[in-house]
Design an enzyme around this catalytic site. Sequence first.
Site, mmCIF file in Angstrom:
data_model
loop_
_atom_site.group_PDB
_atom_site.id
_atom_site.type_symbol
_atom_site.label_atom_id
_atom_site.label_comp_id
_atom_site.label_asym_id
_atom_site.label_seq_id
_atom_site.Cartn_x
_atom_site.Cartn_y
_atom_site.Cartn_z
ATOM 1 N N CYS A 80 20.224 36.196 20.986
ATOM 2 C CA CYS A 80 21.101 36.827 21.990
ATOM 3 C C CYS A 80 22.582 36.700 21.674
ATOM 4 C CB CYS A 80 20.877 36.199 23.364
ATOM 5 S SG CYS A 80 19.187 36.176 23.939
ATOM 6 N N HIS A 136 26.649 36.160 28.285
ATOM 7 C CA HIS A 136 26.140 35.212 27.278
ATOM 8 C C HIS A 136 27.087 35.022 26.092
ATOM 9 C CE1 HIS A 136 22.213 33.394 25.488
ATOM 10 N NE2 HIS A 136 23.086 32.496 25.886
HETATM 11 CA CA LIG Z 1 17.767 38.311 23.262
#
Ligand SMILES: [Ca+2]
Length: 502
Positions: A80, A136
């Site tokens: 991610c 994130h």
């Molecule tokens: Ca991911």
Amino acid sequence: MMERKHRRKFTMLATIWVWLVTQSSASGPSSSKPHIIFLLADDLGWYDVSWHNPKAITPNMEELANEGIILEQSYVQPLCTPTRSALLSGRYPFTIGRQGPPLMNQVPTGLLLNATILPEAMKAAGYSTHAVGKWHLGFCHWDYTPTRRGFDTFYGLYTGMGDHYSHDSYASLSETGPRGYDFRKNEDPDFSVNGTYDTFVYANYVEDLLYSRDPAVPMFLYLAFQSIHSPMQVPDEYRDPFRYIGDENREISLGMSYAMDDAIGRVVAHLKATGHYENSIIIFSSDNGGAPGNGINWPLRGGKSTLWEGGTRAPGFIHSPLLTKIGFKSQTLLHVTDWYATLVGLAGGSVPENTDGFDQWEALTQDAVSPRTSFVYNLNSGFNSTGLSGAIRKGEYKLLVGVKGGQWIEPPEGFDEHEPINDGGACEISGENETIELYNVIDDPEERNDIAELYPEIVAEMLEDLEREFERLAPVDNPPADLSSDPKFFDGLWSPGWCEPQ
Ligand SMILES: [Ca+2]
Ligand SMILES: *[C@@H]1O[C@H](CO)[C@@H](O)[C@H](O)[C@H]1NC(C)=O
Ligand SMILES: *[C@@H]1O[C@H](CO)[C@@H](O)[C@H](O)[C@H]1NC(C)=O
Ligand SMILES: *[C@@H]1O[C@H](CO)[C@@H](O)[C@H](O)[C@H]1NC(C)=O
């Protein structure tokens, strides 16, 4: 007589003017800046979309893909945070310390602050910029958060994963340790969505956003779903069509991509209803391969967090009424760092010198030769690896150094006859850090035949390339958890205010 002559001249000029105007509006992006809608899925595997797996239910995406360009060689990072870093900075994560693990909630750092990131470049080019969904990329200090990094608005979560309904986020993947609410509208917590499934929260919000804005102003919309990332949750009606599979996580995974597809269908319908669509470019990608047990990357080898094709080759497409050539599968070699130069190029903005990407618009849309002939999958990819480990692509070859494991995971829902047959069962797991493997990923996209011994010169050449890249390696930026981040100190919220910006 004179008068008539003049009139005729005027009529001719008017005709030319009308012709020019219609020509320039027909030529698309050059006349008025296109809206860019970048849709990013989370942990969606190669085999989790209906154009690769007829048992998946993603009709809206499939229609957009079929009436657009399907990206068959679109590479991302295996996790991610690294992919989001590469997308928004245009730089290989290993050059900015983001090649390691995804950012956990309590780690006091974030995406390199002294880079001009994509939304900043789009904003400088006259765009209004909106981030929706999963960030994130750090939030320990306000300076790391989306509204301080070029996004006019933000609506979603700062951390890497939240409960899809309660929007609570845990400090660890195993749902232990501190827990807090993580859902914001711009910089304020939004409790009104507590209990509503995130995918639909985003679709509702985007609908309102589209109605509230002027389609004449160019828009950069970055919509990063947390689908199909854990926790595995989806409303029953989306899981029900998959009950025959008899594998809970798989049923929910396919249900989550089905729900995301509905949300994407709604976004597109509202782009149309609000006068944005005709001047829109819609891009779709996953951020990394499917996580074994949930997403499936069949017939590709490996999955999320690995440098095998299953971890790094993402399903994707481009769709736009501005495209003249559509309905084909693009084999253009594309790396996630390329979107920066490509999108800023469309926006008529300027690209910083130190990015690692190429403007791929011409190559992608004209099905022409890619300016990119190689890329680094990652360097020092292991969470705690020592020495050189990573992978590099050059032409049709892929060299992996110190990369372990990688299975071919069959979809529990089965696969059609025309799909490649799994002939090998489990692969050899190379336990050594010194492992060197070479694959021809055009002839052998499933990475079944290690040809390193057959082509020692190619191995030597690519090893040299990888070692040259190694000189640009920045140490992994992953400081120890800082317990002062605990939501108990911030009214139960994951909130900025517990680190110094680096
Ligand atoms: Ca991911
Ligand atoms: C940003 O900071 C790093 C580390 O201090 C430095 O090496 C780099 O040159 C700076 N500038 C950019 C644009 O990365
Ligand atoms: C969300 O709603 C649940 C159920 O009503 C409640 O128990 C919880 O405290 C709420 N969360 C927040 C952060 O308000
Ligand atoms: C790397 O991490 C794994 C998993 O946490 C651990 O088992 C292993 O001992 C670590 N290896 C080294 C060299 O630190």
